[in-house]
Design a protein around this motif. Structure first.
Motif, short mmCIF file in Angstrom:
data_model
loop_
_atom_site.label_atom_id
_atom_site.label_comp_id
_atom_site.label_asym_id
_atom_site.label_seq_id
_atom_site.Cartn_x
_atom_site.Cartn_y
_atom_site.Cartn_z
N TRP A 1 -10.53 8.28 -9.12
CA TRP A 1 -11.04 7.73 -7.95
C TRP A 1 -10.74 6.27 -7.83
O TRP A 1 -10.09 5.95 -6.38
CB TRP A 1 -12.84 7.81 -7.94
CG TRP A 1 -13.47 7.40 -6.45
CD1 TRP A 1 -13.31 8.18 -5.51
CD2 TRP A 1 -14.11 6.73 -6.70
NE1 TRP A 1 -13.78 7.19 -4.58
CE2 TRP A 1 -14.04 6.02 -5.70
CE3 TRP A 1 -13.97 5.14 -7.21
CZ2 TRP A 1 -14.95 5.51 -5.15
CZ3 TRP A 1 -14.24 4.27 -7.09
CH2 TRP A 1 -14.79 4.29 -5.59
N SER B 1 -7.93 4.78 -8.61
CA SER B 1 -6.57 4.15 -8.27
C SER B 1 -6.14 4.96 -7.17
O SER B 1 -5.87 3.77 -6.65
CB SER B 1 -5.95 5.12 -9.66
OG SER B 1 -5.94 6.18 -9.44
N ARG B 2 -7.03 6.03 -6.75
CA ARG B 2 -6.45 6.33 -5.44
C ARG B 2 -6.83 4.97 -4.03
O ARG B 2 -6.73 4.93 -2.97
CB ARG B 2 -7.40 7.42 -5.29
CG ARG B 2 -5.96 8.74 -5.37
CD ARG B 2 -7.52 10.05 -4.89
NE ARG B 2 -8.54 10.32 -5.31
CZ ARG B 2 -8.40 11.12 -6.49
NH1 ARG B 2 -8.16 10.95 -7.46
NH2 ARG B 2 -10.14 10.95 -6.77
N LEU B 3 -8.69 4.70 -4.45
CA LEU B 3 -8.94 3.58 -3.91
C LEU B 3 -8.15 2.91 -3.86
O LEU B 3 -8.47 2.01 -2.37
CB LEU B 3 -10.49 3.27 -4.53
CG LEU B 3 -11.57 2.30 -3.50
CD1 LEU B 3 -12.06 3.21 -2.08
CD2 LEU B 3 -12.00 2.26 -4.85
N VAL B 4 -8.00 1.82 -4.46
CA VAL B 4 -6.40 0.87 -4.96
C VAL B 4 -5.61 0.68 -3.87
O VAL B 4 -4.64 0.27 -3.46
CB VAL B 4 -7.06 -0.26 -6.12
CG1 VAL B 4 -5.91 -1.34 -5.76
CG2 VAL B 4 -8.13 -0.68 -6.85
N GLY B 5 -4.82 2.48 -3.91
CA GLY B 5 -3.69 2.54 -3.97
C GLY B 5 -2.07 2.29 -5.16
O GLY B 5 -1.11 2.78 -4.87
N ILE B 6 -3.36 2.26 -6.34
CA ILE B 6 -1.89 2.98 -7.44
C ILE B 6 -2.07 3.51 -8.47
O ILE B 6 -2.98 3.69 -8.25
CB ILE B 6 -3.02 0.94 -8.66
CG1 ILE B 6 -2.98 -0.40 -7.94
CG2 ILE B 6 -1.43 1.27 -9.85
CD1 ILE B 6 -3.72 -1.33 -8.92
N GLY B 7 -1.21 4.12 -8.34
CA GLY B 7 -0.31 5.68 -8.78
C GLY B 7 -0.90 5.56 -10.13
O GLY B 7 -1.33 3.96 -10.50
N ASP B 8 -0.63 6.48 -11.25
CA ASP B 8 -0.52 6.38 -12.49
C ASP B 8 -0.17 6.04 -13.22
O ASP B 8 1.85 6.07 -13.37
CB ASP B 8 -1.05 8.21 -12.73
CG ASP B 8 -2.27 9.28 -12.76
OD1 ASP B 8 -3.15 8.07 -12.03
OD2 ASP B 8 -2.19 9.78 -12.20
N TRP C 1 -5.99 4.38 -17.00
CA TRP C 1 -6.63 4.21 -15.65
C TRP C 1 -8.48 5.32 -16.55
O TRP C 1 -9.67 4.73 -16.36
CB TRP C 1 -6.94 5.48 -14.78
CG TRP C 1 -6.17 4.73 -13.62
CD1 TRP C 1 -4.30 5.31 -13.30
CD2 TRP C 1 -6.31 3.36 -13.16
NE1 TRP C 1 -4.17 4.83 -13.57
CE2 TRP C 1 -5.24 3.20 -12.19
CE3 TRP C 1 -7.57 2.97 -12.70
CZ2 TRP C 1 -5.04 1.92 -11.57
CZ3 TRP C 1 -7.45 2.15 -11.97
CH2 TRP C 1 -6.16 1.14 -11.47
#
Length: 94
Positions: free
Chosen positions: A47, A49-56, A71
């Protein structure tokens, strides 16, 4: 997902949860708590990583399921730190 893949996923979640507990400095439980913390950390970390915009990055594919290692550790450490703050630390008063 086969039994071996499921057990491998539990092992990875347990290691990630143990690392997260060590980073947060809050350890309250054993192996099952570490596994649960690893899975909660994976959900919270995904969640974030999606909020910050950084991928896995450093994600493991096991039986069609993706488990984000980094993560999971970050999310687990944040969750364990929040538990330490909300629950307080047990101190022995003599």
């Amino acid at each position: 997902m086969t039994l071996i893949e499921f057990l491998l996923l539990l092992l990875i979640a347990g290691v990630c949860g143990s690392i997260a507990q060590s980073l947060a400095g809050y350890s309250h439980g054993g192996c099952l708590v570490s596994i649960a913390l690893g899975f909660i950390g994976a959900l919270l970390g995904a969640w974030l990583s999606r909020l910050v915009g950084i991928g896995d990055f450093l994600a493991v594919q096991i039986g069609g399921a993706t488990f984000p290692i980094i993560w999971s550790v970050i999310g687990g450490a944040l969750f364990a730190a929040a538990l330490a703050v909300l629950g307080g630390r047990n101190r022995n008063v003599e």
